[in-house]
Design an enzyme around this catalytic site. Structure first.
Site, mmCIF file in Angstrom:
data_model
loop_
_atom_site.group_PDB
_atom_site.id
_atom_site.type_symbol
_atom_site.label_atom_id
_atom_site.label_comp_id
_atom_site.label_asym_id
_atom_site.label_seq_id
_atom_site.Cartn_x
_atom_site.Cartn_y
_atom_site.Cartn_z
ATOM 1 N N CYS A 43 -46.235 11.245 -18.803
ATOM 2 C CA CYS A 43 -46.281 11.119 -20.265
ATOM 3 C C CYS A 43 -46.456 12.484 -20.932
ATOM 4 O O CYS A 43 -45.932 12.709 -22.028
ATOM 5 C CB CYS A 43 -47.408 10.181 -20.679
ATOM 6 S SG CYS A 43 -47.162 8.478 -20.123
ATOM 7 N N ASP A 137 -34.056 -1.234 -41.996
ATOM 8 C CA ASP A 137 -34.277 -2.627 -42.407
ATOM 9 C C ASP A 137 -35.472 -3.248 -41.684
ATOM 10 O O ASP A 137 -35.746 -4.437 -41.844
ATOM 11 C CB ASP A 137 -33.032 -3.470 -42.172
ATOM 12 C CG ASP A 137 -32.574 -3.475 -40.706
ATOM 13 O OD1 ASP A 137 -33.225 -2.804 -39.859
ATOM 14 O OD2 ASP A 137 -31.564 -4.139 -40.401
#
Length: 218
Positions: A43, A137
């Protein structure tokens, strides 16, 4: 969580202060990418690479937000390690999901995972390794889930965003391994009569269901 559904809204503490997710996203595209725990090696490389790609995301009107099942003060400390080892400081916000609420809301941890990050190892949180691409959206456009041992390919995520943004503005689809500037395929929802209006120069048609044209806008 499914492609096409509305990305759940939430409030969270981040390294840049509290946010309301939908409000923070505004009219931008968004990426949520999650991590099982701070100070983990794979990570660390991913966060550094995303920080390096910041100008590319900005060009595409994409906001990036990270998530780790640890508190934000640890995120701040981790960011120093990321800059030291990867050469780039993560300027994007990182969510501190200490109650696991966002991880559970986004279907990355089960309800029985509890309500605290305390005592949990990276292995306990190994399913918190997801990328969500979200449109203006607020709908989920793409989901990628990786195991802990495989670093994510953010060049591929950029490529996918290029495809998503192209195909939302033009009635086309992109073929396998498509890159910016390559030919595209006319969407099946476009009739031949309509396609002749849009593409007066015609198209290549190796099969009736495969109508190939140059990328619009090139």
């Amino acid at each position: 969580m499914r492609i096409g559904q509305t990305a759940p809204d939430f409030q969270a503490d981040t390294t840049q202060g509290p946010i309301n997710f939908h409000e923070w996203l505004g009219d931008s595209w968004g990426i949520i990418f999650s991590h099982p725990k701070d100070f983990t090696p794979i990570c660390t490389t991913e966060l550094g690479y995303v920080a390096r790609l910041a100008p590319e995301f900005a060009k595409r009107n994409v906001k990036v937000i990270g998530l780790s099942v640890d508190p934000t003060d640890r995120h701040h400390e981790w960011a120093k390690d990321i800059e030291e080892t990867q050469g780039y400081f993560p300027e994007f916000p990182m969510i501190g999901d200490t109650t696991l609420s966002v991880s559970k809301l986004y279907d990355m941890l089960p309800e029985e995972a509890g309500e605290s990050c305390e005592g949990r190892t990276a292995a306990d949180n190994q399913t918190v390794r997801t990328v969500y691409v979200i449109g203006p959206d607020k709908k989920i456009k793409l989901i990628l889930i990786y195991p802990m041992t495989t670093g994510r390919n953010f060049d591929e995520i950029l490529r996918a965003i290029d495809s998503l943004q192209l195909t939302v503005n033009h009635r086309v689809a992109t073929p396998a391994n498509w890159q910016q500037g390559d030919d595209v395929i006319i969407s099946g929802s476009v009739s031949n009569d309509e396609a002749r209006t849009i593409y007066p120069n015609g198209w290549k048609e190796p099969k009736p269901y495969m109508r190939i044209v140059p990328q619009p806008g090139n």
